[in-house]
Design a protein around this motif. Structure first.
Motif, PDB file in Angstrom:
ATOM      1  N   ALA A 130      10.988  37.009  29.162  1.00 38.59           N
ATOM      2  CA  ALA A 130      10.624  36.068  30.227  1.00 38.59           C
ATOM      3  C   ALA A 130      10.581  36.875  31.522  1.00 38.59           C
ATOM      4  O   ALA A 130      11.634  37.286  32.025  1.00 38.59           O
ATOM      5  N   PRO A 131       9.389  37.177  32.061  1.00 41.02           N
ATOM      6  CA  PRO A 131       9.278  38.126  33.170  1.00 41.02           C
ATOM      7  C   PRO A 131      10.200  37.850  34.355  1.00 41.02           C
ATOM      8  O   PRO A 131      10.841  38.770  34.870  1.00 41.02           O
ATOM      9  N   LYS A 132      10.285  36.608  34.794  1.00 40.24           N
ATOM     10  CA  LYS A 132      11.118  36.321  35.966  1.00 40.24           C
ATOM     11  C   LYS A 132      12.592  36.558  35.656  1.00 40.24           C
ATOM     12  O   LYS A 132      13.332  37.137  36.478  1.00 40.24           O
ATOM     13  N   MET A 133      13.037  36.136  34.486  1.00 48.10           N
ATOM     14  CA  MET A 133      14.427  36.365  34.106  1.00 48.10           C
ATOM     15  C   MET A 133      14.700  37.855  33.921  1.00 48.10           C
ATOM     16  O   MET A 133      15.773  38.360  34.281  1.00 48.10           O
ATOM     17  N   ALA A 134      13.721  38.573  33.370  1.00 48.04           N
ATOM     18  CA  ALA A 134      13.887  40.017  33.198  1.00 48.04           C
ATOM     19  C   ALA A 134      13.997  40.711  34.545  1.00 48.04           C
ATOM     20  O   ALA A 134      14.816  41.618  34.735  1.00 48.04           O
ATOM     21  N   GLU A 135      13.179  40.288  35.511  1.00 46.82           N
ATOM     22  CA  GLU A 135      13.246  40.874  36.861  1.00 46.82           C
ATOM     23  C   GLU A 135      14.627  40.663  37.469  1.00 46.82           C
ATOM     24  O   GLU A 135      15.228  41.583  38.040  1.00 46.82           O
ATOM     25  N   GLU A 136      15.139  39.450  37.363  1.00 50.54           N
ATOM     26  CA  GLU A 136      16.450  39.151  37.943  1.00 50.54           C
ATOM     27  C   GLU A 136      17.549  39.952  37.254  1.00 50.54           C
ATOM     28  O   GLU A 136      18.499  40.404  37.900  1.00 50.54           O
ATOM     29  N   ALA A 137      17.412  40.119  35.945  1.00 55.05           N
ATOM     30  CA  ALA A 137      18.401  40.914  35.213  1.00 55.05           C
ATOM     31  C   ALA A 137      18.365  42.374  35.665  1.00 55.05           C
ATOM     32  O   ALA A 137      19.407  43.011  35.833  1.00 55.05           O
ATOM     33  N   HIS A 138      17.159  42.927  35.846  1.00 55.95           N
ATOM     34  CA  HIS A 138      17.040  44.295  36.364  1.00 55.95           C
ATOM     35  C   HIS A 138      17.697  44.418  37.739  1.00 55.95           C
ATOM     36  O   HIS A 138      18.457  45.354  37.997  1.00 55.95           O
ATOM     37  N   ALA A 139      17.382  43.463  38.635  1.00 60.82           N
ATOM     38  CA  ALA A 139      17.897  43.523  39.995  1.00 60.82           C
ATOM     39  C   ALA A 139      19.421  43.436  40.016  1.00 60.82           C
ATOM     40  O   ALA A 139      20.072  44.046  40.871  1.00 60.82           O
ATOM     41  N   LEU A 140      19.982  42.708  39.065  1.00 59.82           N
ATOM     42  CA  LEU A 140      21.430  42.521  39.016  1.00 59.82           C
ATOM     43  C   LEU A 140      22.170  43.817  38.697  1.00 59.82           C
ATOM     44  O   LEU A 140      23.264  44.060  39.207  1.00 59.82           O
ATOM     45  N   VAL A 141      21.569  44.675  37.856  1.00 61.06           N
ATOM     46  CA  VAL A 141      22.305  45.843  37.365  1.00 61.06           C
ATOM     47  C   VAL A 141      21.747  47.187  37.808  1.00 61.06           C
ATOM     48  O   VAL A 141      22.351  48.216  37.514  1.00 61.06           O
ATOM     49  N   ILE A 142      20.606  47.209  38.502  1.00 63.52           N
ATOM     50  CA  ILE A 142      19.960  48.491  38.791  1.00 63.52           C
ATOM     51  C   ILE A 142      20.871  49.443  39.561  1.00 63.52           C
ATOM     52  O   ILE A 142      20.947  50.641  39.242  1.00 63.52           O
ATOM     53  N   ASP A 143      21.571  48.940  40.566  1.00 66.08           N
ATOM     54  CA  ASP A 143      22.454  49.815  41.341  1.00 66.08           C
ATOM     55  C   ASP A 143      23.571  50.387  40.472  1.00 66.08           C
ATOM     56  O   ASP A 143      23.895  51.576  40.550  1.00 66.08           O
ATOM     57  N   LYS A 144      24.147  49.546  39.631  1.00 61.88           N
ATOM     58  CA  LYS A 144      25.234  49.987  38.761  1.00 61.88           C
ATOM     59  C   LYS A 144      24.758  51.009  37.744  1.00 61.88           C
ATOM     60  O   LYS A 144      25.439  52.004  37.470  1.00 61.88           O
ATOM     61  N   VAL A 145      23.577  50.772  37.165  1.00 59.37           N
ATOM     62  CA  VAL A 145      23.044  51.683  36.148  1.00 59.37           C
ATOM     63  C   VAL A 145      22.768  53.059  36.746  1.00 59.37           C
ATOM     64  O   VAL A 145      23.149  54.091  36.177  1.00 59.37           O
ATOM     65  N   VAL A 146      22.120  53.093  37.905  1.00 59.57           N
ATOM     66  CA  VAL A 146      21.805  54.372  38.536  1.00 59.57           C
ATOM     67  C   VAL A 146      23.075  55.101  38.947  1.00 59.57           C
ATOM     68  O   VAL A 146      23.206  56.319  38.731  1.00 59.57           O
ATOM     69  N   GLN A 147      24.025  54.371  39.535  1.00 56.56           N
ATOM     70  CA  GLN A 147      25.268  55.017  39.949  1.00 56.56           C
ATOM     71  C   GLN A 147      26.040  55.555  38.748  1.00 56.56           C
ATOM     72  O   GLN A 147      26.618  56.643  38.805  1.00 56.56           O
ATOM     73  N   GLN A 148      26.016  54.807  37.643  1.00 56.30           N
ATOM     74  CA  GLN A 148      26.708  55.276  36.438  1.00 56.30           C
ATOM     75  C   GLN A 148      26.056  56.544  35.896  1.00 56.30           C
ATOM     76  O   GLN A 148      26.744  57.460  35.422  1.00 56.30           O
ATOM     77  N   ALA A 149      24.733  56.613  35.967  1.00 54.23           N
ATOM     78  CA  ALA A 149      24.041  57.818  35.514  1.00 54.23           C
ATOM     79  C   ALA A 149      24.428  59.025  36.357  1.00 54.23           C
ATOM     80  O   ALA A 149      24.653  60.126  35.828  1.00 54.23           O
ATOM     81  N   LEU A 150      24.539  58.845  37.657  1.00 54.77           N
ATOM     82  CA  LEU A 150      24.954  59.941  38.535  1.00 54.77           C
ATOM     83  C   LEU A 150      26.404  60.319  38.291  1.00 54.77           C
ATOM     84  O   LEU A 150      26.757  61.507  38.217  1.00 54.77           O
ATOM     85  N   ASP A 151      27.260  59.311  38.132  1.00 58.20           N
ATOM     86  CA  ASP A 151      28.683  59.587  37.892  1.00 58.20           C
ATOM     87  C   ASP A 151      28.882  60.314  36.571  1.00 58.20           C
ATOM     88  O   ASP A 151      29.670  61.267  36.485  1.00 58.20           O
ATOM     89  N   ASN A 152      28.189  59.881  35.533  1.00 61.80           N
ATOM     90  CA  ASN A 152      28.331  60.534  34.229  1.00 61.80           C
ATOM     91  C   ASN A 152      27.850  61.982  34.262  1.00 61.80           C
ATOM     92  O   ASN A 152      28.314  62.825  33.485  1.00 61.80           O
ATOM     93  N   ALA A 153      26.902  62.252  35.150  1.00 58.90           N
ATOM     94  CA  ALA A 153      26.394  63.618  35.293  1.00 58.90           C
ATOM     95  C   ALA A 153      27.236  64.445  36.261  1.00 58.90           C
ATOM     96  O   ALA A 153      26.964  65.639  36.455  1.00 58.90           O
ATOM     97  N   ASN A 154      28.233  63.794  36.866  1.00 60.67           N
ATOM     98  CA  ASN A 154      29.089  64.459  37.870  1.00 60.67           C
ATOM     99  C   ASN A 154      28.259  65.005  39.024  1.00 60.67           C
ATOM    100  O   ASN A 154      28.462  66.137  39.488  1.00 60.67           O
TER     101      ASN A 154
END
Length: 482
Positions: A130-154
């Protein structure tokens, strides 16, 4: 030398297309500007599951990158300016459809981190994306996902060499979330940015895990939204041998799994493949699609209709009876339908691949490999059957591991690296770019130019050709350099 780029606009069907000419010192893939609005973040966090992985996969060093000394700022360091294989670090961001993903990859192919936030529960709830729900789900976690990727890479953003992000093809609402995030990071830390073609990334990730994979090679890209056969002649230079004229194989798997009452939380494809192992693949006679068409295009809409009619004609009621509650006979019937569907769906792949191999060898006799990637490439039955076709033609089958077949940030980062070392990137965006700035999103973006023998009068995708293909853009840019 100026580089010109053709880019057409698309902003949720509101803005008319217009050409954009940008001038830079190097050829690049543009993230030109189109209207967007700020994504909502009202989704329930319980709908999302975050998967993180740390990887250490050192590969042989690739050729050294060209320096990009024209990009300097207070954040730049001597280490960043030295773009050798081990020195370059690229953050990849992927939000084209239903998974939010980020990863950090070195220029030598070492995967420093990989993070994926799945929307499996949303898919199960709505029976698909569902495109609108998918967009909202992306927006909810994008900051956390990117920060986790940076943290895991140290690592911190200051240590990155560039940011790569998917700009198409995909869902506009979803693409905008990743592009917005990538531009915020790139602007704040004065980083070059690389716009990535999602399907090219599926093909090129094979070069990360298969260090001796060289151009040219044949590629079959299969997922929920795409069936694509390409001849990869060089980086950014692709010939499209075949594509889908309606539904892709992954979508057919998902629909069949849902009609059979399978648990969609594990994914329609994996659930159907598992049930098919219990069934008789020859029990139901489905017709193989498009046998009368002597091309390499695909069609799964008719097969879906056949499956639906088989279910209805056998009075198989799955609406209120999940597979776990089915009787023995009921489960056996569902398994037979699943196995029969899978056999014919993959036979269609086999026939198209056989013809594509013949065409590709006429164009590039030096081809040695067929790369199979995309979510459906995780299917073991698919791999086994295609390996048989490949071996009969004296070729080698190359498949990334399942975690790199489905949508992921690693493939975006690696594709960014491949283009970045050829100087194909954008300069850092403004650090104070407005939240409602216009972004280039390419929901329908061809990868290569059509092979003359592969054109089909039945193709309905002509009207969807919004943007020039990636190949034509790069060729046009190269012509400007001469």
């Amino acid at each position: 030398m100026a580089a010109s780029l053709l880019a057409s606009s698309l902003s949720l069907s509101r803005s008319p297309p217009f050409p954009l000419l940008l001038l830079l010192k190097k050829p690049y893939l543009s993230l030109s500007l189109f209207p967007i609005s700020s994504p909502s973040s009202s989704s329930n966090p319980s709908l999302l599951r975050l998967h993180t992985h740390r990887h250490s996969l050192p590969l042989a060093l690739r050729p050294r990158f060209k320096p990009y000394s024209s990009f300097t700022s207070a954040h730049d360091s001597p280490e960043r300016a030295s773009l050798g294989g081990e020195d370059v670090l690229v953050l990849g961001i992927e939000t084209s459809c239903d998974d939010t993903a980020a990863a950090v990859v070195r220029g030598n192919g070492e995967i420093l981190s990989q993070v994926v936030s799945s929307q499996a529960d949303l898919l199960a709830r709505y029976g698909g994306v569902a495109p609108k729900m998918a967009e909202e789900a992306h927006a909810l976690v994008i900051d956390k996902v990117v920060q986790q990727a940076l943290d895991n890479a140290n690592l911190t953003e200051k240590e990155l060499s560039a940011v790569a992000v998917t700009i198409g093809p995909g869902l506009s609402l979803c693409l905008r979330v990743g592009v917005s995030k990538a531009r915020r990071i790139a602007g704040m830390f004065r980083l070059p940015i690389v716009g990535v073609h999602h399907m090219e990334a599926h093909a090129l990730v094979a070069r990360l895990v298969q260090r001796d994979l060289q151009f040219p090679f044949l590629g079959l890209l299969i997922s929920g939204g795409h069936n694509l056969l390409i001849l990869a002649q060089s980086l950014g230079n692709y010939v499209q041998l075949g594509t889908t004229i309606d539904d892709a194989i992954g979508e057919a798997y998902d629909k069949t799994a849902r009609w059979l009452g399978l648990d969609m939380r594990k994914g329609g494809g994996p659930a159907l493949e598992e049930l098919a192992r219990e069934g008789d693949a020859n029990s139901i006679k489905f017709s193989i699609p498009m046998r009368q068409h002597k091309d390499c295009n695909f069609s799964y809409a008719g097969l879906k209709t056949q499956v639906r009619m088989a279910i209805e004609s056998r009075n198989l009621c799955v609406d209120d009876v999940p597979l776990s509650a089915a009787t023995f006979d009921d489960r056996k019937l569902r398994a037979d339908i699943a196995a029969s569907f899978q056999r014919v769906a993959v036979l269609h792949l086999e026939e198209r691949c056989q013809r594509a191999i013949e065409w590709a060898l006429k164009i590039e006799p030096s081809i040695k490999c067929l790369v199979v990637s995309g979510g459906v490439a995780s299917n073991q039955y698919v791999r086994c059957r295609l390996n048989h076709i490949v071996e009969e033609n004296g070729l080698k089958l190359v498949c990334p591991p399942p975690s790199l077949c489905t949508d992921n940030g690693v493939m975006i980062a690696w594709t960014g690296i491949e283009h970045f070392r050829l100087g194909r990137y954008d300069p850092p965006p403004p650090p104070d770019e407005a939240e409602d700035a216009q972004l280039d999103l390419r929901p329908r973006w061809p990868l290569g130019e059509e092979y003359s023998e592969g054109r089909s009068v039945a193709r309905s995708l002509k009207k969807a050709r919004i943007h020039p293909s990636l190949t034509s853009i790069i060729r046009g840019s190269a012509m400007q350099q001469k």
